[in-house]
Scaffold this motif. Structure first.
Motif, PDB file in Angstrom:
ATOM      1  N   THR A  34       0.812  -1.217   0.000  1.00  0.00           N
ATOM      2  CA  THR A  34       0.000   0.000   0.000  1.00  0.00           C
ATOM      3  C   THR A  34       0.846   1.268   0.000  1.00  0.00           C
ATOM      4  O   THR A  34       0.557   2.215  -0.716  1.00  0.00           O
ATOM      5  CB  THR A  34      -0.921   0.017   1.235  1.00  0.00           C
ATOM      6  OG1 THR A  34      -1.731  -1.147   1.208  1.00  0.00           O
ATOM      7  CG2 THR A  34      -1.807   1.244   1.238  1.00  0.00           C
ATOM      8  N   HIS A  35       1.900   1.277   0.804  1.00  0.00           N
ATOM      9  CA  HIS A  35       2.688   2.501   0.995  1.00  0.00           C
ATOM     10  C   HIS A  35       4.015   2.500   0.236  1.00  0.00           C
ATOM     11  O   HIS A  35       4.717   3.512   0.235  1.00  0.00           O
ATOM     12  CB  HIS A  35       2.934   2.731   2.485  1.00  0.00           C
ATOM     13  CG  HIS A  35       1.662   2.942   3.247  1.00  0.00           C
ATOM     14  ND1 HIS A  35       0.970   4.127   3.219  1.00  0.00           N
ATOM     15  CD2 HIS A  35       0.931   2.115   4.034  1.00  0.00           C
ATOM     16  CE1 HIS A  35      -0.114   4.024   3.959  1.00  0.00           C
ATOM     17  NE2 HIS A  35      -0.164   2.812   4.467  1.00  0.00           N
ATOM     18  N   GLY A  36       4.363   1.369  -0.354  1.00  0.00           N
ATOM     19  CA  GLY A  36       5.582   1.313  -1.157  1.00  0.00           C
ATOM     20  C   GLY A  36       6.869   1.275  -0.368  1.00  0.00           C
ATOM     21  O   GLY A  36       7.950   1.474  -0.922  1.00  0.00           O
ATOM     22  N   GLU A  37       6.788   1.018   0.917  1.00  0.00           N
ATOM     23  CA  GLU A  37       7.989   0.926   1.742  1.00  0.00           C
ATOM     24  C   GLU A  37       7.719   0.058   2.971  1.00  0.00           C
ATOM     25  O   GLU A  37       6.593  -0.028   3.438  1.00  0.00           O
ATOM     26  CB  GLU A  37       8.448   2.317   2.196  1.00  0.00           C
ATOM     27  CG  GLU A  37       7.437   3.026   3.070  1.00  0.00           C
ATOM     28  CD  GLU A  37       7.839   4.455   3.404  1.00  0.00           C
ATOM     29  OE1 GLU A  37       8.671   5.027   2.699  1.00  0.00           O
ATOM     30  OE2 GLU A  37       7.303   4.985   4.385  1.00  0.00           O
ATOM     31  N   TRP A  38       8.779  -0.574   3.461  1.00  0.00           N
ATOM     32  CA  TRP A  38       8.668  -1.327   4.701  1.00  0.00           C
ATOM     33  C   TRP A  38       8.503  -0.344   5.845  1.00  0.00           C
ATOM     34  O   TRP A  38       9.093   0.741   5.814  1.00  0.00           O
ATOM     35  CB  TRP A  38       9.914  -2.181   4.943  1.00  0.00           C
ATOM     36  CG  TRP A  38       9.977  -3.391   4.083  1.00  0.00           C
ATOM     37  CD1 TRP A  38      10.796  -3.574   3.007  1.00  0.00           C
ATOM     38  CD2 TRP A  38       9.204  -4.583   4.209  1.00  0.00           C
ATOM     39  NE1 TRP A  38      10.562  -4.809   2.460  1.00  0.00           N
ATOM     40  CE2 TRP A  38       9.591  -5.455   3.176  1.00  0.00           C
ATOM     41  CE3 TRP A  38       8.206  -5.003   5.090  1.00  0.00           C
ATOM     42  CZ2 TRP A  38       9.035  -6.710   3.000  1.00  0.00           C
ATOM     43  CZ3 TRP A  38       7.648  -6.263   4.917  1.00  0.00           C
ATOM     44  CH2 TRP A  38       8.065  -7.093   3.882  1.00  0.00           C
ATOM     45  N   PRO A  39       7.741  -0.695   6.849  1.00  0.00           N
ATOM     46  CA  PRO A  39       7.626   0.195   8.007  1.00  0.00           C
ATOM     47  C   PRO A  39       8.978   0.331   8.694  1.00  0.00           C
ATOM     48  O   PRO A  39       9.760  -0.617   8.746  1.00  0.00           O
ATOM     49  CB  PRO A  39       6.606  -0.502   8.902  1.00  0.00           C
ATOM     50  CG  PRO A  39       6.542  -1.900   8.425  1.00  0.00           C
ATOM     51  CD  PRO A  39       6.955  -1.907   6.997  1.00  0.00           C
ATOM     52  N   GLU A  40       9.233   1.511   9.235  1.00  0.00           N
ATOM     53  CA  GLU A  40      10.513   1.774   9.889  1.00  0.00           C
ATOM     54  C   GLU A  40      10.721   0.887  11.108  1.00  0.00           C
ATOM     55  O   GLU A  40      11.808   0.402  11.361  1.00  0.00           O
ATOM     56  CB  GLU A  40      10.597   3.239  10.291  1.00  0.00           C
ATOM     57  CG  GLU A  40      11.932   3.634  10.866  1.00  0.00           C
ATOM     58  CD  GLU A  40      12.015   5.115  11.178  1.00  0.00           C
ATOM     59  OE1 GLU A  40      12.976   5.501  11.873  1.00  0.00           O
ATOM     60  OE2 GLU A  40      11.138   5.875  10.747  1.00  0.00           O
TER      61      GLU A  40
END
Length: 107
Positions: free
Chosen positions: A10-16
């Motif tokens: 959905t966001h195009g990145e792994w969560p920090e």
């Protein structure tokens, strides 16, 4: 790990850090139920432990009184005894809401 994959897609990145399930149901991976969180925030939003004998989060019985305790950032922010379980629970919930805000879970 499905929640992390849903976040990535959905966001195009792994969560920090971590992904928190807002309603506490780890099988509910709907995007409206997911939010990024630090480890501390994720732990704040946990349910009451299943071994809790009183059925009230943050309260223990000490003889004929009830102790409300809340530990945050290495110190007690609440450590008082009350005559009733209801008073202790109300004190715990008020302090938890003050300290944790939206991350607070009542039970």
């Amino acid at each position: 790990m499905a929640h992390r994959l849903a976040w990535l897609l959905t966001h195009g990145e792994w969560p920090e850090h971590e992904i928190d399930h807002i309603n506490g149901d780890r099988s509910d991976n709907r995007l409206v139920n997911l939010r990024p969180a630090t480890r501390q925030q994720n732990m704040i939003n946990r349910r009451m432990h299943k071994s809790n004998k009183l059925g009230v989060k943050g309260v223990t019985q000490v003889k004929d009184r009830y102790r409300a305790q809340l530990w945050f950032n290495g110190e007690f922010v609440l450590n008082r005894t009350f005559a009733t379980i209801e008073e202790a629970s109300a004190a715990y919930q008020a302090k938890a809401q003050e300290v944790f805000g939206e991350w607070n879970r009542a039970a």
